[in-house]
Write a protein that holds these residues in place. Sequence first.
Motif, PDB file in Angstrom:
ATOM      1  N   ARG A  62       7.937  41.250  44.965  1.00  0.00           N
ATOM      2  CA  ARG A  62       9.196  40.604  45.327  1.00  0.00           C
ATOM      3  C   ARG A  62      10.385  41.528  45.121  1.00  0.00           C
ATOM      4  O   ARG A  62      11.299  41.577  45.943  1.00  0.00           O
ATOM      5  N   LYS A  63      10.393  42.296  44.028  1.00  0.00           N
ATOM      6  CA  LYS A  63      11.531  43.158  43.737  1.00  0.00           C
ATOM      7  C   LYS A  63      11.670  44.277  44.774  1.00  0.00           C
ATOM      8  O   LYS A  63      12.754  44.777  45.008  1.00  0.00           O
ATOM      9  N   ARG A  64      10.543  44.704  45.345  1.00  0.00           N
ATOM     10  CA  ARG A  64      10.596  45.769  46.338  1.00  0.00           C
ATOM     11  C   ARG A  64      10.836  45.246  47.752  1.00  0.00           C
ATOM     12  O   ARG A  64      11.353  45.950  48.602  1.00  0.00           O
ATOM     13  N   ARG A  65      10.401  44.018  48.000  1.00  0.00           N
ATOM     14  CA  ARG A  65      10.251  43.551  49.373  1.00  0.00           C
ATOM     15  C   ARG A  65      11.533  43.703  50.189  1.00  0.00           C
ATOM     16  O   ARG A  65      11.519  44.269  51.284  1.00  0.00           O
ATOM     17  N   GLU A  66      12.647  43.222  49.661  1.00  0.00           N
ATOM     18  CA  GLU A  66      13.869  43.231  50.443  1.00  0.00           C
ATOM     19  C   GLU A  66      14.340  44.651  50.733  1.00  0.00           C
ATOM     20  O   GLU A  66      14.702  44.987  51.854  1.00  0.00           O
ATOM     21  N   SER A  67      14.334  45.514  49.687  1.00  0.00           N
ATOM     22  CA  SER A  67      14.821  46.877  49.897  1.00  0.00           C
ATOM     23  C   SER A  67      13.898  47.651  50.836  1.00  0.00           C
ATOM     24  O   SER A  67      14.368  48.427  51.679  1.00  0.00           O
ATOM     25  N   TRP A  68      12.591  47.437  50.705  1.00  0.00           N
ATOM     26  CA  TRP A  68      11.653  48.145  51.576  1.00  0.00           C
ATOM     27  C   TRP A  68      11.764  47.653  53.015  1.00  0.00           C
ATOM     28  O   TRP A  68      11.781  48.448  53.953  1.00  0.00           O
ATOM     29  N   LEU A  69      11.852  46.344  53.195  1.00  0.00           N
ATOM     30  CA  LEU A  69      11.955  45.801  54.546  1.00  0.00           C
ATOM     31  C   LEU A  69      13.267  46.201  55.208  1.00  0.00           C
ATOM     32  O   LEU A  69      13.308  46.420  56.425  1.00  0.00           O
ATOM     33  N   ASN A  70      14.324  46.304  54.418  1.00  0.00           N
ATOM     34  CA  ASN A  70      15.614  46.696  54.984  1.00  0.00           C
ATOM     35  C   ASN A  70      15.639  48.155  55.424  1.00  0.00           C
ATOM     36  O   ASN A  70      16.486  48.553  56.224  1.00  0.00           O
ATOM     37  N   GLY A  71      14.733  48.965  54.899  1.00  0.00           N
ATOM     38  CA  GLY A  71      14.600  50.343  55.350  1.00  0.00           C
ATOM     39  C   GLY A  71      15.769  51.224  54.951  1.00  0.00           C
ATOM     40  O   GLY A  71      16.553  50.914  54.041  1.00  0.00           O
ATOM     41  N   ASP A  72      15.885  52.329  55.661  1.00  0.00           N
ATOM     42  CA  ASP A  72      16.933  53.316  55.420  1.00  0.00           C
ATOM     43  C   ASP A  72      17.645  53.608  56.731  1.00  0.00           C
ATOM     44  O   ASP A  72      17.021  53.586  57.804  1.00  0.00           O
ATOM     45  N   PRO A  73      18.938  53.934  56.665  1.00  0.00           N
ATOM     46  CA  PRO A  73      19.630  54.297  57.913  1.00  0.00           C
ATOM     47  C   PRO A  73      19.035  55.583  58.489  1.00  0.00           C
ATOM     48  O   PRO A  73      18.779  56.542  57.763  1.00  0.00           O
ATOM     49  N   ALA A  74      18.802  55.597  59.782  1.00  0.00           N
ATOM     50  CA  ALA A  74      18.214  56.776  60.422  1.00  0.00           C
ATOM     51  C   ALA A  74      18.581  56.800  61.898  1.00  0.00           C
ATOM     52  O   ALA A  74      18.684  55.763  62.550  1.00  0.00           O
ATOM     53  N   ILE A  75      18.767  58.015  62.383  1.00  0.00           N
ATOM     54  CA  ILE A  75      18.984  58.238  63.816  1.00  0.00           C
ATOM     55  C   ILE A  75      17.974  59.283  64.260  1.00  0.00           C
ATOM     56  O   ILE A  75      17.874  60.363  63.668  1.00  0.00           O
ATOM     57  N   LEU A  76      17.208  58.959  65.281  1.00  0.00           N
ATOM     58  CA  LEU A  76      16.215  59.879  65.827  1.00  0.00           C
ATOM     59  C   LEU A  76      16.575  60.164  67.274  1.00  0.00           C
ATOM     60  O   LEU A  76      16.801  59.239  68.061  1.00  0.00           O
ATOM     61  N   SER A  77      16.637  61.443  67.619  1.00  0.00           N
ATOM     62  CA  SER A  77      16.996  61.810  68.982  1.00  0.00           C
ATOM     63  C   SER A  77      16.157  63.000  69.435  1.00  0.00           C
ATOM     64  O   SER A  77      15.575  63.725  68.630  1.00  0.00           O
ATOM     65  N   SER A  78      16.117  63.180  70.757  1.00  0.00           N
ATOM     66  CA  SER A  78      15.405  64.299  71.364  1.00  0.00           C
ATOM     67  C   SER A  78      16.173  64.719  72.613  1.00  0.00           C
ATOM     68  O   SER A  78      16.410  63.893  73.501  1.00  0.00           O
ATOM     69  N   HIS A  79      16.583  65.988  72.661  1.00  0.00           N
ATOM     70  CA  HIS A  79      17.336  66.504  73.804  1.00  0.00           C
ATOM     71  C   HIS A  79      18.544  65.613  74.125  1.00  0.00           C
ATOM     72  O   HIS A  79      18.760  65.211  75.267  1.00  0.00           O
ATOM     73  N   ASP A  80      19.303  65.259  73.081  1.00  0.00           N
ATOM     74  CA  ASP A  80      20.530  64.457  73.203  1.00  0.00           C
ATOM     75  C   ASP A  80      20.275  63.022  73.658  1.00  0.00           C
ATOM     76  O   ASP A  80      21.224  62.290  73.941  1.00  0.00           O
ATOM     77  N   GLU A  81      19.018  62.596  73.705  1.00  0.00           N
ATOM     78  CA  GLU A  81      18.699  61.203  74.033  1.00  0.00           C
ATOM     79  C   GLU A  81      18.303  60.486  72.748  1.00  0.00           C
ATOM     80  O   GLU A  81      17.403  60.921  72.026  1.00  0.00           O
ATOM     81  N   THR A  82      18.986  59.387  72.443  1.00  0.00           N
ATOM     82  CA  THR A  82      18.711  58.639  71.219  1.00  0.00           C
ATOM     83  C   THR A  82      17.455  57.797  71.380  1.00  0.00           C
ATOM     84  O   THR A  82      17.339  56.997  72.306  1.00  0.00           O
ATOM     85  N   ILE A  83      16.508  57.997  70.485  1.00  0.00           N
ATOM     86  CA  ILE A  83      15.264  57.223  70.483  1.00  0.00           C
ATOM     87  C   ILE A  83      15.405  56.010  69.586  1.00  0.00           C
ATOM     88  O   ILE A  83      14.922  54.926  69.900  1.00  0.00           O
ATOM     89  N   MET A  84      16.061  56.179  68.450  1.00  0.00           N
ATOM     90  CA  MET A  84      16.217  55.102  67.485  1.00  0.00           C
ATOM     91  C   MET A  84      17.514  55.320  66.722  1.00  0.00           C
ATOM     92  O   MET A  84      17.841  56.435  66.330  1.00  0.00           O
ATOM     93  N   ASP A  85      18.273  54.243  66.502  1.00  0.00           N
ATOM     94  CA  ASP A  85      19.517  54.305  65.748  1.00  0.00           C
ATOM     95  C   ASP A  85      19.675  52.994  64.998  1.00  0.00           C
ATOM     96  O   ASP A  85      19.947  51.947  65.594  1.00  0.00           O
ATOM     97  N   GLY A  86      19.465  53.046  63.682  1.00  0.00           N
ATOM     98  CA  GLY A  86      19.553  51.837  62.884  1.00  0.00           C
ATOM     99  C   GLY A  86      18.758  51.976  61.607  1.00  0.00           C
ATOM    100  O   GLY A  86      18.433  53.080  61.163  1.00  0.00           O
ATOM    101  N   GLN A  87      18.423  50.851  61.003  1.00  0.00           N
ATOM    102  CA  GLN A  87      17.622  50.863  59.788  1.00  0.00           C
ATOM    103  C   GLN A  87      16.162  51.129  60.156  1.00  0.00           C
ATOM    104  O   GLN A  87      15.617  50.521  61.079  1.00  0.00           O
ATOM    105  N   ASN A  88      15.519  52.023  59.399  1.00  0.00           N
ATOM    106  CA  ASN A  88      14.162  52.453  59.711  1.00  0.00           C
ATOM    107  C   ASN A  88      13.226  52.139  58.550  1.00  0.00           C
ATOM    108  O   ASN A  88      13.497  52.497  57.403  1.00  0.00           O
ATOM    109  N   PHE A  89      12.116  51.495  58.863  1.00  0.00           N
ATOM    110  CA  PHE A  89      11.123  51.139  57.844  1.00  0.00           C
ATOM    111  C   PHE A  89      10.209  52.322  57.542  1.00  0.00           C
ATOM    112  O   PHE A  89       9.886  52.598  56.384  1.00  0.00           O
ATOM    113  N   LEU A  90       9.792  53.058  58.589  1.00  0.00           N
ATOM    114  CA  LEU A  90       8.856  54.155  58.374  1.00  0.00           C
ATOM    115  C   LEU A  90       8.917  55.122  59.546  1.00  0.00           C
ATOM    116  O   LEU A  90       9.000  54.703  60.703  1.00  0.00           O
ATOM    117  N   PHE A  91       8.863  56.425  59.230  1.00  0.00           N
ATOM    118  CA  PHE A  91       8.848  57.454  60.270  1.00  0.00           C
ATOM    119  C   PHE A  91       7.765  58.478  59.955  1.00  0.00           C
ATOM    120  O   PHE A  91       7.650  58.944  58.813  1.00  0.00           O
TER     121      PHE A  91
END
Length: 319
Positions: free
Chosen positions: A186-215
Motif C-alpha cells: 500500500r505504501k508503494r502503490r500510489e507513488s509507483w503507479l503515479n510514475g515519474d515525469p518523462a518525455i521520450l522522442s525520436s527525430h523531433d517526434e514526441t513518442i510519450m510526454d507525461g508520467q511514466n510507469f516503466l521504460f
Amino acid sequence: MRLALIHNPRSRRNRRDGAAFAATASTWLGEAFLQPRSHDELVTEVETLRERGVDLIVINGGDGTVSDVMTTVHHVFAGASLPHLAILPSGNTNLIAGDVGFRERGLGALRQLIDSPEKLVATHRRPLRVSWPDDEYPDRLGMFHGSTGYARAIAIAHSPHVLRYAPHDLAVAATLLGAFGGLAWRKRRESWLNGDPAILSSHDETIMDGQNFLFLATALQHLDHGIWPFWRQPIDPLHGVHYLSIAARPRRLIQATFALLRGRAPDWLREHPDYRSGCAETLVLDTPGDFVLDGEVIPSGPNRKTLLGLGPAFTFLQD
C-alpha cells in the motif's frame, strides 16, 4: 587470432568456482590473462592489448563486466578495427551472453577459443550507446537499459534473496515482476503507479510526454525463455533500438505483463495508448531519475536528458 582474457573474480559464478579456472587459464595464457581491479586498470590493460595487436578479447563475467569492457574497447580502439569479443556467462545476470555469448563456460569454452576460433559462429551486433548532451559524461555502451519503474525494481531483483533463488537468466522477468509486485504494498502503490515525469522522442517526434510507469530499451534480439517485452522488430538487427514505454496508472497491467513475459503482443496491446513499443535509430529520454544499464545504476545528469542510439558494430564469437 591473438587472444586475451579479461576475468572478473567478483562476478557471481566466479566467486563460487572461478579460482580453479583462473589458475589454469593464467597458466595457459600467461600475460594475456587479465584481472583488472579497477576501471583505470581496465583502461590501461586494454590499451596494452591494442599495442600488442590482440584481435580477440574473451570476457569471463556478467552483463556489467561486458558493458565495461565494450565501453573501454570503444574508447581505446577509437578509429581502429575493433577486436572480436567472446562472452563466457559468469555474472549475476547474463542477458548479453544469452544472446551473443557462449552457452558453455569455464575451461572447455576457453579451450575452444584457443584451439579453433575459426569453427565458431560470428554474430554482428551494435550495442546501445548512451550519451549525454554537451558531453556531460563519457558515453557508455551496453545492451539493456531501464528507467523509471525499472530503476526502482532493480533493487528488488538484485537483492540477495532474489539473486540467491532466481536463475540468472530470468533477470528481466524477476525485475518486471518486482516492478509490478511492488504495487501490492500500500505504501508503494500510489507513488509507483503515479510514475515519474518523462518525455521520450525520436527525430523531433514526441513518442510519450507525461508520467511514466516503466521504460525499457535494448539492442539485444533475444531473451531467454521466450520473454520479449517489445514488438515491431526491425528487419536489420544492426539498425534499431527496441523500446517499451508504459504510461503511469496503466490499464490492463496484469494482462499486459503475462503477454509480454511470454513474448506475445496481442492486437489490443499494440493499439492501447498506455503501452508504446517500437524500434528507432535514436531516442532522447528526458527524466529526472537514475537509469540502469546492464545492472549498473547511472545518474541521468543535471540536464535530465540521455541520448540512446547505436554504438559501433562488434563481432561476437559463439559456440
